[in-house]
Scaffold this motif. Structure first.
Motif, PDB file in Angstrom:
ATOM      1  N   TYR A  24     -25.822 -37.311 -16.028  1.00 10.39           N
ATOM      2  CA  TYR A  24     -26.048 -35.868 -16.141  1.00 10.39           C
ATOM      3  C   TYR A  24     -27.337 -35.573 -16.918  1.00 10.39           C
ATOM      4  O   TYR A  24     -28.118 -34.709 -16.523  1.00 10.39           O
ATOM      5  CB  TYR A  24     -24.861 -35.176 -16.820  1.00 10.39           C
ATOM      6  CG  TYR A  24     -25.122 -33.707 -17.014  1.00 10.39           C
ATOM      7  CD1 TYR A  24     -25.003 -32.822 -15.942  1.00 10.39           C
ATOM      8  CD2 TYR A  24     -25.541 -33.209 -18.239  1.00 10.39           C
ATOM      9  CE1 TYR A  24     -25.284 -31.477 -16.107  1.00 10.39           C
ATOM     10  CE2 TYR A  24     -25.824 -31.869 -18.412  1.00 10.39           C
ATOM     11  CZ  TYR A  24     -25.691 -31.010 -17.334  1.00 10.39           C
ATOM     12  OH  TYR A  24     -25.983 -29.681 -17.488  1.00 10.39           O
ATOM     13  N   ILE A  27     -30.317 -36.155 -14.756  1.00 11.00           N
ATOM     14  CA  ILE A  27     -30.457 -35.074 -13.776  1.00 11.00           C
ATOM     15  C   ILE A  27     -31.024 -33.836 -14.452  1.00 11.00           C
ATOM     16  O   ILE A  27     -31.924 -33.180 -13.922  1.00 11.00           O
ATOM     17  CB  ILE A  27     -29.106 -34.789 -13.089  1.00 11.00           C
ATOM     18  CG1 ILE A  27     -28.725 -35.969 -12.193  1.00 11.00           C
ATOM     19  CG2 ILE A  27     -29.161 -33.490 -12.298  1.00 11.00           C
ATOM     20  CD1 ILE A  27     -27.312 -35.915 -11.652  1.00 11.00           C
ATOM     21  N   CYS A  52     -22.098 -38.969  -9.633  1.00  9.76           N
ATOM     22  CA  CYS A  52     -22.558 -37.673  -9.126  1.00  9.76           C
ATOM     23  C   CYS A  52     -21.412 -36.885  -8.491  1.00  9.76           C
ATOM     24  O   CYS A  52     -21.310 -35.670  -8.664  1.00  9.76           O
ATOM     25  CB  CYS A  52     -23.698 -37.861  -8.132  1.00  9.76           C
ATOM     26  SG  CYS A  52     -25.240 -38.387  -8.898  1.00  9.76           S
ATOM     27  N   HIS A  56     -20.218 -33.326  -9.778  1.00  8.57           N
ATOM     28  CA  HIS A  56     -20.224 -32.221  -8.820  1.00  8.57           C
ATOM     29  C   HIS A  56     -18.847 -31.558  -8.766  1.00  8.57           C
ATOM     30  O   HIS A  56     -18.732 -30.330  -8.784  1.00  8.57           O
ATOM     31  CB  HIS A  56     -20.634 -32.742  -7.436  1.00  8.57           C
ATOM     32  CG  HIS A  56     -20.786 -31.666  -6.420  1.00  8.57           C
ATOM     33  ND1 HIS A  56     -19.843 -31.430  -5.463  1.00  8.57           N
ATOM     34  CD2 HIS A  56     -21.775 -30.758  -6.222  1.00  8.57           C
ATOM     35  CE1 HIS A  56     -20.237 -30.428  -4.703  1.00  8.57           C
ATOM     36  NE2 HIS A  56     -21.409 -30.001  -5.152  1.00  8.57           N
ATOM     37  N   ILE A  61     -23.084 -30.278 -11.715  1.00  6.42           N
ATOM     38  CA  ILE A  61     -24.301 -30.446 -10.927  1.00  6.42           C
ATOM     39  C   ILE A  61     -24.071 -29.906  -9.521  1.00  6.42           C
ATOM     40  O   ILE A  61     -22.935 -29.665  -9.114  1.00  6.42           O
ATOM     41  CB  ILE A  61     -24.770 -31.924 -10.869  1.00  6.42           C
ATOM     42  CG1 ILE A  61     -23.739 -32.804 -10.161  1.00  6.42           C
ATOM     43  CG2 ILE A  61     -25.103 -32.442 -12.242  1.00  6.42           C
ATOM     44  CD1 ILE A  61     -24.210 -34.242  -9.917  1.00  6.42           C
ATOM     45  N   TRP A  71     -30.065 -34.013  -6.745  1.00  8.29           N
ATOM     46  CA  TRP A  71     -29.065 -33.405  -7.604  1.00  8.29           C
ATOM     47  C   TRP A  71     -29.761 -32.572  -8.667  1.00  8.29           C
ATOM     48  O   TRP A  71     -30.829 -32.921  -9.156  1.00  8.29           O
ATOM     49  CB  TRP A  71     -28.214 -34.485  -8.266  1.00  8.29           C
ATOM     50  CG  TRP A  71     -27.367 -35.236  -7.293  1.00  8.29           C
ATOM     51  CD1 TRP A  71     -27.654 -36.447  -6.738  1.00  8.29           C
ATOM     52  CD2 TRP A  71     -26.124 -34.830  -6.732  1.00  8.29           C
ATOM     53  NE1 TRP A  71     -26.651 -36.819  -5.880  1.00  8.29           N
ATOM     54  CE2 TRP A  71     -25.694 -35.845  -5.856  1.00  8.29           C
ATOM     55  CE3 TRP A  71     -25.326 -33.710  -6.879  1.00  8.29           C
ATOM     56  CZ2 TRP A  71     -24.507 -35.766  -5.145  1.00  8.29           C
ATOM     57  CZ3 TRP A  71     -24.138 -33.644  -6.173  1.00  8.29           C
ATOM     58  CH2 TRP A  71     -23.742 -34.658  -5.329  1.00  8.29           C
ATOM     59  N   SER A  72     -29.137 -31.449  -9.013  1.00  8.86           N
ATOM     60  CA  SER A  72     -29.701 -30.532  -9.986  1.00  8.86           C
ATOM     61  C   SER A  72     -28.571 -29.978 -10.842  1.00  8.86           C
ATOM     62  O   SER A  72     -27.443 -29.864 -10.367  1.00  8.86           O
ATOM     63  CB  SER A  72     -30.408 -29.393  -9.245  1.00  8.86           C
ATOM     64  OG  SER A  72     -30.889 -28.430 -10.125  1.00  8.86           O
ATOM     65  N   PRO A  73     -28.840 -29.610 -12.107  1.00  5.49           N
ATOM     66  CA  PRO A  73     -27.779 -28.994 -12.912  1.00  5.49           C
ATOM     67  C   PRO A  73     -27.258 -27.738 -12.232  1.00  5.49           C
ATOM     68  O   PRO A  73     -28.005 -27.010 -11.570  1.00  5.49           O
ATOM     69  CB  PRO A  73     -28.475 -28.656 -14.231  1.00  5.49           C
ATOM     70  CG  PRO A  73     -29.614 -29.596 -14.308  1.00  5.49           C
ATOM     71  CD  PRO A  73     -30.067 -29.793 -12.877  1.00  5.49           C
TER      72      PRO A  73
END
Length: 80
Positions: A24, A27, A52, A56, A61, A71-73
């Motif tokens: 995390y 990311i 991930c 998620h 994320i 992947w993005s926050p």
């Protein structure tokens, strides 16, 4: 049949929780592809993908689609 509340499974192993937190943080710092995360952590891509997926599912994320999946926050920032 009477409905019962679903009990949580066994507690997550502390090493797995620490690994998920490391993923995390990477990311959040901008390392978003599975390959880049694997290279940064020294883990294989399948293990990174499992982390991930857990992040998620927890809502921490989100997936963004660029030329590849990134992947993005899961906040209000735009996808990279």
């Amino acid at each position: 049949m009477q409905g019962t509340a679903r009990r949580p499974g066994r507690p997550r192993d502390p090493h797995v929780a620490a690994r998920d937190e490391t993923i995390y943080q990477l990311i959040a710092d901008g390392t978003g592809t599975r390959s880049a995360l694997a290279a940064a952590t020294g883990l294989d891509r399948a293990t990174v993908q499992l982390s991930c997926q857990r992040l998620h599912k927890a809502g921490r994320i989100r997936k963004c689609l660029a030329d590849t999946i990134v992947w993005s926050p899961a906040d209000d920032t735009p996808c990279p």
